[in-house]
Design a protein around this motif. Structure first.
Motif, PDB file in Angstrom:
ATOM      1  N   ALA A  97       0.847  -1.188   0.000  1.00  0.00           N
ATOM      2  CA  ALA A  97       0.000   0.000   0.000  1.00  0.00           C
ATOM      3  C   ALA A  97       0.882   1.237   0.000  1.00  0.00           C
ATOM      4  O   ALA A  97       2.103   1.151   0.143  1.00  0.00           O
ATOM      5  CB  ALA A  97      -0.913   0.002   1.230  1.00  0.00           C
ATOM      6  N   GLU A 122      -4.798  -4.251  -3.373  1.00  0.00           N
ATOM      7  CA  GLU A 122      -3.839  -3.273  -3.875  1.00  0.00           C
ATOM      8  C   GLU A 122      -4.491  -2.431  -4.966  1.00  0.00           C
ATOM      9  O   GLU A 122      -4.890  -2.949  -6.008  1.00  0.00           O
ATOM     10  CB  GLU A 122      -2.587  -3.989  -4.394  1.00  0.00           C
ATOM     11  CG  GLU A 122      -1.870  -4.722  -3.264  1.00  0.00           C
ATOM     12  CD  GLU A 122      -0.823  -5.714  -3.726  1.00  0.00           C
ATOM     13  OE1 GLU A 122       0.022  -6.080  -2.909  1.00  0.00           O
ATOM     14  OE2 GLU A 122      -0.867  -6.134  -4.905  1.00  0.00           O
ATOM     15  N   LEU A 155       1.087  -0.965  -8.950  1.00  0.00           N
ATOM     16  CA  LEU A 155       2.040  -0.882  -7.843  1.00  0.00           C
ATOM     17  C   LEU A 155       3.271  -0.065  -8.232  1.00  0.00           C
ATOM     18  O   LEU A 155       3.654  -0.016  -9.403  1.00  0.00           O
ATOM     19  CB  LEU A 155       2.468  -2.281  -7.418  1.00  0.00           C
ATOM     20  CG  LEU A 155       1.402  -3.117  -6.702  1.00  0.00           C
ATOM     21  CD1 LEU A 155       1.857  -4.569  -6.579  1.00  0.00           C
ATOM     22  CD2 LEU A 155       1.085  -2.545  -5.332  1.00  0.00           C
TER      23      LEU A 155
END
Length: 400
Positions: free
Chosen positions: A84, A255, A259
């Motif tokens: 995160a 998520e 990312l």
């Protein structure tokens, strides 16, 4: 073998600036290996994860590598590692998702010792779900939070207990396995804030009894983002908000968006840096990490004893809290001096030891600190005896 402190310090370019850093609890300095991994990832070809192009496969490898590295560091499975933007975001997101299973009459336990990132997400989620929040206190003189303090507010309606593994304000390390046993005995989940413990001790989620363990790589020489780990089977039972086309697989369902591959590469490099302080490179990473963190803990403990003794010997210095088991974190005040004045004086000497309550607002209130808080001096694996001597000399200049 002991920690080779000269070798360690030589890996941190920031230390060439000549500053003694006691601000590690807010974020450690970064070794060049981590910076290089971030730069290499940004400069190489990457794209959204996939299996067709080299760039896609490289992104996939970075993510898998970071999950494996964090699993080795925390003693968990890679499939339960969630990334995160920060520990705060991870905890807010997890609290909202878990709260869908709560209702009127359910109870959530938080502690007055915790950083607000492991308090407010749960109180907000509980209020939205109609659940009741129960507060566990701690001894304001010693700074100790005991299993009895937590057990006193547990009931058969407790659904989750949120507790810190180490106070970022006082360093207190509660008996997490005992608290886990008490929480599980009433059927509750245990969410552990490991942000301040992970840089200072070997972590094994199974031994702790944590159902969730949250931490921040930038507190153990990595980049700025957050991690929460849990058993994949537990994550399968939780339904977070997500976009329709995004995967429902665990852990990816937690998520949001693409990312940050460069940060994940840096996290793997940070874990590898720590592992390299342990046993021979030919051995597996997890045993090397355990060995390395034992060295780090012993090194920091030796320095910390001298820091505490030195501060206690200075007229007008008050040390806050005296927990039996703690990370190398000293919180202190100087008579007749505002905390920020001490902070600024030390900064002028090239010693970074900030002042405040550091988002542990409930803990600061509990021990009777005013709005300005106190001065915090936290050791890190790169701290040495000269750093401690410089801080003590600077504080002594302010003694009444």
């Amino acid at each position: 073998m002991d920690l080779d402190i000269d070798r360690v310090r030589g890996c941190f370019p920031a230390l060439t600036e000549g500053v003694a850093h006691f601000d590690g609890p807010g974020g450690t300095q970064v070794p060049r290996q981590v910076a290089q991994a971030v730069a290499d990832t940004l400069c190489g070809g990457v794209s959204n994860r996939g299996t067709v192009t080299a760039a896609e496969r490289r992104a996939e490898s970075v993510v898998a590598g970071a999950r494996a590295a964090m699993a080795d560091l925390l003693g968990c499975r890679p499939g339960g590692v969630v990334f995160a933007r920060s520990m705060t975001q991870a905890t807010l997101d997890m609290a909202r998702a878990l709260a869908r299973q709560w209702g009127e009459g359910d109870e959530i336990v938080v502690t007055r010792l915790d950083h607000d990132a492991n308090i407010r997400p749960w109180t907000i989620a509980a209020e939205a779900a109609g659940a009741t929040v129960r507060w566990a206190g701690f001894d304001p003189v010693t700074g100790e939070l005991t299993v009895d303090d937590v057990a006193a507010v547990l009931t058969p309606r407790t659904r989750l207990v949120a507790v810190t593994a180490a106070s970022n304000l006082l360093g207190t390390r509660p008996d997490i396995p005992a608290i886990a046993e008490a929480a599980h005995a009433v059927g509750a989940l245990l969410y552990v804030d490991g942000v301040h413990l992970t840089p200072h001790a070997a972590v094994a989620m199974t031994d702790l009894g944590a159902d969730f363990y949250a931490c921040s790589p930038y507190k153990f020489c990595g980049p700025h983002h957050g991690v929460v780990a849990a058993a994949p089977e537990l994550l399968e039972t939780i339904r977070p908000d997500k976009l329709l086309p995004s995967t429902d697989a665990v852990p990816e369902r937690f998520e949001l968006g693409t990312l940050p591959y460069e940060l994940l590469a840096g996290t793997t490099a940070a874990v590898d840096f720590l592992a390299d302080l342990g046993g021979p490179a030919a051995t597996e990473r997890r045993p090397r990490l355990l060995d390395a963190m034992r060295k780090v803990e012993a090194h920091e403990a030796e320095l910390f004893g001298g820091l505490l003794d030195g501060l206690a010997a200075i007229d007008g210095v008050t040390l806050h809290g005296s927990p039996k088991r703690r990370t190398p974190t000293a919180l202190f005040s100087v008579a007749g001096r505002a905390p920020h004045e001490v902070y600024e004086h030390l900064a002028g000497l090239g010693v970074n030891a900030p002042a405040g309550s550091f988002y542990a607002i409930e803990a600061a209130r509990r021990i009777g600190l005013g709005p300005q808080g106190a001065v915090r001096a936290g050791l890190a694996l790169y701290s040495d005896a000269r750093d401690v001597e410089r801080l003590l000399a600077g504080v002594a200049e302010l003694a009444p």
